[in-house]
Design an enzyme around this catalytic site. Structure first.
Site, PDB file in Angstrom:
ATOM      1  N   SER A 148       0.908  -1.026   0.012  1.00  0.00           N
ATOM      2  CA  SER A 148       0.013   0.010  -0.064  1.00  0.00           C
ATOM      3  C   SER A 148       0.836   1.161  -0.043  1.00  0.00           C
ATOM      4  O   SER A 148       2.150   1.345   0.358  1.00  0.00           O
ATOM      5  CB  SER A 148      -0.828   0.057   1.152  1.00  0.00           C
ATOM      6  OG  SER A 148      -1.345   1.517   1.340  1.00  0.00           O
ATOM      7  N   TYR A 161      -2.193  -1.151  10.530  1.00  0.00           N
ATOM      8  CA  TYR A 161      -2.119  -1.213   8.953  1.00  0.00           C
ATOM      9  C   TYR A 161      -0.711  -0.682   8.265  1.00  0.00           C
ATOM     10  O   TYR A 161      -0.060  -1.294   7.592  1.00  0.00           O
ATOM     11  CB  TYR A 161      -3.316  -0.242   8.200  1.00  0.00           C
ATOM     12  CG  TYR A 161      -3.478  -0.539   6.765  1.00  0.00           C
ATOM     13  CD1 TYR A 161      -4.558  -1.715   6.277  1.00  0.00           C
ATOM     14  CD2 TYR A 161      -3.032   0.179   5.857  1.00  0.00           C
ATOM     15  CE1 TYR A 161      -4.403  -1.976   5.104  1.00  0.00           C
ATOM     16  CE2 TYR A 161      -3.108   0.135   4.584  1.00  0.00           C
ATOM     17  CZ  TYR A 161      -3.972  -1.150   4.220  1.00  0.00           C
ATOM     18  OH  TYR A 161      -4.235  -1.443   2.844  1.00  0.00           O
TER      19      TYR A 161
END
Length: 266
Positions: A148, A161
Site C-alpha cells: 500500500s 495497517y
C-alpha cells in the site's frame, strides 16, 4: 481482456483474498492468460467452489478454492499443501489479503492489532516460506505482495495497517535478495486509493457527515492525499501484477512500486 503476451499459460497462480476487490480482478487477469487459479477468501466453501467452477468454465483452466484462516500458520500450510496436491505447483504467488481498522494508538484494540499483523503481514511470510522451495526447483517464480502507499508513508489512526504494510516491503526486499539467483522475482505494489467496497464505506461516511453528494465526498477523500483526483480500479492493479509476471519485468525485483497518483511524490 488483456492483450499482454507473457507466456504464462499453464502456470499456477495463488492469490489470497481473491473473492472480491483487487484479488478477484487479479485472478481474472491471470486466468485470461491461461493461468490455473487458486482462489482464496472469506466465503463459505460452497460459494467458493461455485466461484472456482465459474472460473474453470469461463477460462478453460483448473481451479482450487480455500477459505483458510490466514491468522493460523497451520491453516496456511495445509491450504498450500492442498492447492499443490490439486494443481501440481505454485508458480505465481500474490499476497493480497488484508483487513483494516482505524483508531488512535492509545485506544487501538489489541485484538485488532494482532489480527491485522497476522493477516496483512505474517500470512505473507508463511505463504512465501512454503512456495519458495517449489519455485526454486523450477528456477522460476513470481511473488507479488500487495502492499500500500501506507507501506511508504503513514496516516493517523492506521497504526497496525501502516506497521504491517511497512513490514511487507521489508519482507519483499529480503526475499528478493535471497532468491535473486533462483529465477524468482519478489516485488511489492503500493496502491493509493483503489475503488473497492471498503473505500465506498468511507465515502458514504464522509458524504453523510458533511452533507455532500457521493461524488463530492469521493473527490474530497481522494484529493486529501493524492494529486490525481481519481481512484484506480482493481483491474489496473491486476494488469500491473501481470506485467511483473512477464519476461519484460525479470530484472525488477526487491522493489516497492507505487501506484498512488503522486501521493508519495509530494
Amino acid at each position: 481482456m488483456s492483450t499482454l503476451q507473457t507466456g504464462l499459460k499453464g502456470k499456477v497462480a495463488l492469490i489470497t483474498g481473491s473473492t472480491s476487490g483487487i484479488g478477484l480482478a487479479t485472478a481474472h487477469v491471470l486466468a485470461e492468460q491461461g493461468c490455473h487459479i487458486v482462489l482464496h477468501g472469506l466465503m463459505d466453501q460452497d460459494d467458493g467452489l461455485s466461484l472456482a467452477s465459474e472460473f474453470a468454465a469461463q477460462y478453460q483452466i483448473n481451479t482450487f478454492f480455500s477459505n483458510a484462516d490466514l491468522r493460523d500458520a497451520n491453516c496456511i500450510h495445509e491450504f498450500i499443501n492442498n492447492a499443490v496436491n490439486a494443481l501440481g505447483s505454485i508458480d505465481i504467488l500474490v499476497n493480497n489479503a488484508g483487513i483494516q481498522h482505524t483508531q488512535d494508538v492509545t485506544n487501538f484494540p489489541i485484538e485488532k492489532w494482532n489480527d491485522i499483523i497476522a493477516i496483512n503481514l505474517s500470512s505473507a511470510f508463511h505463504t512465501i516460506q512454503k512456495v519458495v522451495p517449489l519455485m526454486a526447483k523450477k528456477k522460476w517464480g513470481r511473488i507479488i505482495n500487495i502492499a500500500s502507499v501506507h507501506g511508504l508513508v503513514a496516516s493517523a489512526n492506521k497504526v497496525a495497517y501502516c506497521a504491517a504494510k511497512h513490514g511487507i516491503i521489508g519482507l519483499t526486499k529480503v526475499v528478493a535478495i535471497e532468491c535473486a539467483e533462483q529465477g524468482i522475482t519478489v516485488n511489492a505494489i503500493c496502491p493509493g486509493w483503489v475503488d473497492t467496497p471498503l473505500i465506498s464505506k468511507q465515502i458514504d461516511t464522509i458524504a453523510t457527515d458533511k452533507s455532500l453528494s457521493y461524488e463530492d465526498a469521493k473527490y474530497q477523500l481522494v484529493t486529501s492525499k493524492q494529486p490525481l483526483p481519481e481512484m484506480l480500479i482493481p483491474r489496473e492493479i491486476g494488469e500491473f501484477v501481470l506485467f511483473l509476471c512477464g519476461n519484460a519485468a525479470r530484472g525488477i525485483t526487491g522493489s516497492a512500486l507505487p501506484m498512488d497518483g503522486a501521493w508519495t511524490a509530494q
